[in-house]
Motif scaffolding. Structure first.
Motif, PDB file in Angstrom:
ATOM      1  N   ILE A  26      32.978  35.111  49.495  1.00  0.00           N
ATOM      2  CA  ILE A  26      33.083  35.877  50.313  1.00  0.00           C
ATOM      3  C   ILE A  26      32.251  35.898  50.606  1.00  0.00           C
ATOM      4  CG2 ILE A  26      33.614  38.593  50.792  1.00  0.00           C
ATOM      5  CD1 ILE A  26      35.833  38.526  49.090  1.00  0.00           C
ATOM      6  N   LYS A  27      30.781  36.433  50.429  1.00  0.00           N
ATOM      7  CA  LYS A  27      29.819  36.205  51.153  1.00  0.00           C
ATOM      8  C   LYS A  27      28.654  34.688  51.591  1.00  0.00           C
ATOM      9  CE  LYS A  27      27.847  39.125  46.657  1.00  0.00           C
ATOM     10  NZ  LYS A  27      27.054  39.610  45.741  1.00  0.00           N
ATOM     11  N   LEU A  28      29.508  33.654  50.610  1.00  0.00           N
ATOM     12  CA  LEU A  28      29.113  32.632  52.006  1.00  0.00           C
ATOM     13  C   LEU A  28      30.190  32.328  52.860  1.00  0.00           C
ATOM     14  CD1 LEU A  28      29.089  29.673  52.708  1.00  0.00           C
ATOM     15  CD2 LEU A  28      30.315  29.110  51.184  1.00  0.00           C
ATOM     16  N   ALA A  29      31.321  33.286  53.752  1.00  0.00           N
ATOM     17  CA  ALA A  29      31.879  33.561  54.323  1.00  0.00           C
ATOM     18  C   ALA A  29      31.062  34.744  54.817  1.00  0.00           C
ATOM     19  CB  ALA A  29      33.579  34.193  53.551  1.00  0.00           C
ATOM     20  N   VAL A  30      30.579  35.396  54.818  1.00  0.00           N
ATOM     21  CA  VAL A  30      30.176  36.463  55.559  1.00  0.00           C
ATOM     22  C   VAL A  30      28.752  35.269  56.263  1.00  0.00           C
ATOM     23  CG1 VAL A  30      28.106  38.402  55.914  1.00  0.00           C
ATOM     24  CG2 VAL A  30      30.887  38.526  54.728  1.00  0.00           C
ATOM     25  N   LEU A  31      27.960  34.789  55.611  1.00  0.00           N
ATOM     26  CA  LEU A  31      27.052  33.951  56.635  1.00  0.00           C
ATOM     27  C   LEU A  31      26.911  33.207  57.572  1.00  0.00           C
ATOM     28  CD1 LEU A  31      25.132  32.041  53.109  1.00  0.00           C
ATOM     29  CD2 LEU A  31      24.200  34.511  54.192  1.00  0.00           C
ATOM     30  N   HIS A  32      28.865  32.862  57.564  1.00  0.00           N
ATOM     31  CA  HIS A  32      29.139  31.646  58.717  1.00  0.00           C
ATOM     32  C   HIS A  32      29.933  33.170  59.633  1.00  0.00           C
ATOM     33  CE1 HIS A  32      28.764  27.762  57.788  1.00  0.00           C
ATOM     34  NE2 HIS A  32      28.753  28.269  56.494  1.00  0.00           N
ATOM     35  N   GLN A  33      29.418  34.541  59.659  1.00  0.00           N
ATOM     36  CA  GLN A  33      30.125  35.347  60.417  1.00  0.00           C
ATOM     37  C   GLN A  33      31.754  35.512  60.790  1.00  0.00           C
ATOM     38  OE1 GLN A  33      27.760  34.160  63.908  1.00  0.00           O
ATOM     39  NE2 GLN A  33      26.201  35.633  63.716  1.00  0.00           N
ATOM     40  N   THR A  34      32.170  35.340  59.374  1.00  0.00           N
ATOM     41  CA  THR A  34      33.498  35.492  59.660  1.00  0.00           C
ATOM     42  C   THR A  34      34.465  37.223  59.729  1.00  0.00           C
ATOM     43  OG1 THR A  34      34.067  33.538  57.909  1.00  0.00           O
ATOM     44  CG2 THR A  34      35.488  34.842  57.936  1.00  0.00           C
ATOM     45  N   ASP A  35      35.249  37.283  60.020  1.00  0.00           N
ATOM     46  CA  ASP A  35      36.207  38.382  60.575  1.00  0.00           C
ATOM     47  C   ASP A  35      37.019  38.177  59.431  1.00  0.00           C
ATOM     48  OD1 ASP A  35      34.583  39.398  62.647  1.00  0.00           O
ATOM     49  OD2 ASP A  35      35.286  37.531  63.695  1.00  0.00           O
ATOM     50  N   CYS A  36      37.447  37.556  58.930  1.00  0.00           N
ATOM     51  CA  CYS A  36      38.741  37.775  57.927  1.00  0.00           C
ATOM     52  C   CYS A  36      38.662  36.260  56.865  1.00  0.00           C
ATOM     53  CB  CYS A  36      40.150  37.210  58.255  1.00  0.00           C
ATOM     54  SG  CYS A  36      41.194  37.858  57.473  1.00  0.00           S
ATOM     55  N   ILE A  37      38.878  36.441  55.436  1.00  0.00           N
ATOM     56  CA  ILE A  37      38.772  35.127  54.237  1.00  0.00           C
ATOM     57  C   ILE A  37      40.115  35.299  53.994  1.00  0.00           C
ATOM     58  CG2 ILE A  37      37.510  36.516  53.455  1.00  0.00           C
ATOM     59  CD1 ILE A  37      36.008  33.502  52.533  1.00  0.00           C
ATOM     60  N   ILE A  38      40.862  34.176  53.105  1.00  0.00           N
ATOM     61  CA  ILE A  38      41.912  34.518  52.512  1.00  0.00           C
ATOM     62  C   ILE A  38      42.269  33.564  52.082  1.00  0.00           C
ATOM     63  CG2 ILE A  38      44.749  33.867  53.248  1.00  0.00           C
ATOM     64  CD1 ILE A  38      44.173  36.795  54.767  1.00  0.00           C
ATOM     65  N   PHE A  39      42.982  33.797  50.211  1.00  0.00           N
ATOM     66  CA  PHE A  39      42.369  32.686  49.804  1.00  0.00           C
ATOM     67  C   PHE A  39      44.101  32.079  48.982  1.00  0.00           C
ATOM     68  CE2 PHE A  39      38.325  35.360  48.837  1.00  0.00           C
ATOM     69  CZ  PHE A  39      37.684  34.300  48.338  1.00  0.00           C
ATOM     70  N   PRO A  40      43.868  31.566  48.163  1.00  0.00           N
ATOM     71  CA  PRO A  40      45.311  30.977  47.978  1.00  0.00           C
ATOM     72  C   PRO A  40      46.301  31.492  46.581  1.00  0.00           C
ATOM     73  CG  PRO A  40      43.666  28.944  47.570  1.00  0.00           C
ATOM     74  CD  PRO A  40      43.358  30.309  47.270  1.00  0.00           C
ATOM     75  N   GLU A  41      47.834  30.893  46.816  1.00  0.00           N
ATOM     76  CA  GLU A  41      48.293  31.781  46.296  1.00  0.00           C
ATOM     77  C   GLU A  41      48.301  32.236  45.280  1.00  0.00           C
ATOM     78  OE1 GLU A  41      53.312  31.811  45.650  1.00  0.00           O
ATOM     79  OE2 GLU A  41      51.770  29.935  45.910  1.00  0.00           O
ATOM     80  N   LEU A  42      48.525  33.472  43.752  1.00  0.00           N
ATOM     81  CA  LEU A  42      47.943  34.019  42.947  1.00  0.00           C
ATOM     82  C   LEU A  42      46.022  33.561  42.892  1.00  0.00           C
ATOM     83  CD1 LEU A  42      51.375  33.068  41.134  1.00  0.00           C
ATOM     84  CD2 LEU A  42      50.053  35.527  41.906  1.00  0.00           C
ATOM     85  N   SER A  43      45.567  33.427  42.996  1.00  0.00           N
ATOM     86  CA  SER A  43      43.801  33.761  42.763  1.00  0.00           C
ATOM     87  C   SER A  43      43.255  33.640  41.746  1.00  0.00           C
ATOM     88  CB  SER A  43      43.404  33.531  44.909  1.00  0.00           C
ATOM     89  OG  SER A  43      42.503  34.306  44.878  1.00  0.00           O
ATOM     90  N   LEU A  44      43.874  34.925  41.876  1.00  0.00           N
ATOM     91  CA  LEU A  44      43.055  35.738  40.863  1.00  0.00           C
ATOM     92  C   LEU A  44      43.396  35.362  39.521  1.00  0.00           C
ATOM     93  CD1 LEU A  44      42.521  38.801  42.555  1.00  0.00           C
ATOM     94  CD2 LEU A  44      40.790  37.421  42.110  1.00  0.00           C
ATOM     95  N   THR A  45      44.441  34.748  39.466  1.00  0.00           N
ATOM     96  CA  THR A  45      44.837  34.476  37.744  1.00  0.00           C
ATOM     97  C   THR A  45      45.405  32.432  38.129  1.00  0.00           C
ATOM     98  OG1 THR A  45      46.725  34.501  38.931  1.00  0.00           O
ATOM     99  CG2 THR A  45      46.122  36.612  38.144  1.00  0.00           C
ATOM    100  N   GLY A  46      44.971  32.185  38.913  1.00  0.00           N
ATOM    101  CA  GLY A  46      46.214  30.696  38.992  1.00  0.00           C
ATOM    102  C   GLY A  46      47.280  30.757  39.036  1.00  0.00           C
ATOM    103  N   TYR A  47      48.446  29.990  39.623  1.00  0.00           N
ATOM    104  CA  TYR A  47      49.637  29.937  39.579  1.00  0.00           C
ATOM    105  C   TYR A  47      50.483  29.459  37.979  1.00  0.00           C
ATOM    106  CZ  TYR A  47      54.503  28.957  41.647  1.00  0.00           C
ATOM    107  OH  TYR A  47      55.765  29.498  41.681  1.00  0.00           O
ATOM    108  N   GLU A  48      50.765  30.331  37.611  1.00  0.00           N
ATOM    109  CA  GLU A  48      50.969  30.468  36.577  1.00  0.00           C
ATOM    110  C   GLU A  48      52.585  31.164  35.949  1.00  0.00           C
ATOM    111  OE1 GLU A  48      50.288  27.685  34.555  1.00  0.00           O
ATOM    112  OE2 GLU A  48      48.703  27.096  35.249  1.00  0.00           O
ATOM    113  N   PRO A  49      53.133  30.713  36.490  1.00  0.00           N
ATOM    114  CA  PRO A  49      54.394  31.536  36.763  1.00  0.00           C
ATOM    115  C   PRO A  49      54.977  32.404  35.292  1.00  0.00           C
ATOM    116  CG  PRO A  49      54.762  30.016  38.096  1.00  0.00           C
ATOM    117  CD  PRO A  49      53.846  29.710  37.167  1.00  0.00           C
ATOM    118  N   GLU A  50      54.708  31.333  34.331  1.00  0.00           N
ATOM    119  CA  GLU A  50      54.424  32.202  32.309  1.00  0.00           C
ATOM    120  C   GLU A  50      54.259  32.650  32.313  1.00  0.00           C
ATOM    121  OE1 GLU A  50      55.769  28.606  29.630  1.00  0.00           O
ATOM    122  OE2 GLU A  50      57.283  27.897  31.054  1.00  0.00           O
ATOM    123  N   LEU A  51      52.823  33.193  32.811  1.00  0.00           N
ATOM    124  CA  LEU A  51      51.902  33.825  32.281  1.00  0.00           C
ATOM    125  C   LEU A  51      52.127  35.206  32.877  1.00  0.00           C
ATOM    126  CD1 LEU A  51      48.764  31.808  31.893  1.00  0.00           C
ATOM    127  CD2 LEU A  51      50.528  32.990  29.882  1.00  0.00           C
TER     128      LEU A  51
END
Length: 243
Positions: A26-51
């Motif tokens: 996010i801080k890198l995106a701010v340096l590029h004057q970004t208005d919106c930043i979107i991360f991948p699916e389940l980015s905070l855990t990884g895509y692990e349905p069984e978990l």
């Protein structure tokens, strides 16, 4: 408006470490004057349905408070992926932080058959309005559902953002589908995918941007973390890989 698609390599199940990594992006995106930043699916855990049941959190989990602070401070909209608890089960969700606004939750409404043993359908929200753009969110399998894109167009979306966890055996089909969406509906289209191992597979990266006629403006590779920052006014694309 500048919108940023992030390509990350989550640490499986380690929410705290992934939060710290997201904050750096996010801080890198701010340096590029970004208005919106979107991360991948389940980015905070990884895509692990069984978990997912073990890792699921409340949308109001206070570990996410720093995202709101960054949103307020830098006037940036932030979308992070995480499994969330609901009254009916576990949802695949994107928690959305907007400046000086209560956080919002977009939950995947259309599930792949392989996800049904682990997740329940959630509720989509209308496109995000940022400056003069309306950004419609899609989480992975939803890009294949015509009703989903039809709803985005009905709500006058000007940009279609797909947050995905596409593996090597599905990335070509996803690229073809998003090209088709951009070309057919004359809408700028972006994809944010992960890299690295997930759910006994390999996420394929290739996060991309397509213009309103389906031409691919740019794409990240399939092995590196990085960001794509697209200016919807000038049509300029900035690509930054993690060093």
């Amino acid at each position: 408006m500048k919108i940023c698609s992030v390509q990350t390599k989550p640490i499986t199940g380690d929410i705290e470490c992934n939060i710290a990594d997201h904050k750096a992006w996010i801080k890198l995106a701010v340096l590029h004057q970004t208005d919106c930043i979107i991360f991948p699916e389940l980015s905070l855990t990884g895509y692990e349905p069984e978990l997912a049941k073990k890792l699921a959190i409340s949308p109001n989990d206070n570990r996410l408070d720093d995202f709101q602070k960054l949103s307020d401070q830098h006037k940036i909209v932030i979308g992070v992926g995480v499994p969330t608890k609901s009254k009916t089960g576990i949802c695949i969700s994107m928690i959305i932080f907007q400046p000086n606004t209560e956080r919002n939750t977009y939950s995947k409404k259309y599930l792949h058959i392989d996800e049904e043993p682990f997740f329940v359908p959630g509720e989509n929200i209308k496109p995000l309005i940022i400056n003069e753009e309306q950004i419609a969110i899609a989480i992975c399998y939803e890009i294949s559902i015509q009703e989903h894109i039809d709803q985005a167009i009905k709500h006058k979306a000007t940009l279609y953002m797909a947050s995905v966890a596409k593996f090597t055996n599905g990335i070509e089909k996803a690229n073809h589908r998003l090209t088709e969406i951009a070309k057919t509906h004359h809408i700028t289209t972006m994809m944010s995918n992960a890299i690295g191992k997930a759910d006994n597979g390999q996420c394929a990266g290739n996060s991309s941007v397509w213009d309103e006629v389906g031409h691919k403006i740019g794409q990240l590779d399939n092995t590196s973390e990085g960001i794509l920052v697209f200016d919807t006014k000038t049509k300029k694309l900035t690509t930054v890989y993690r060093q």
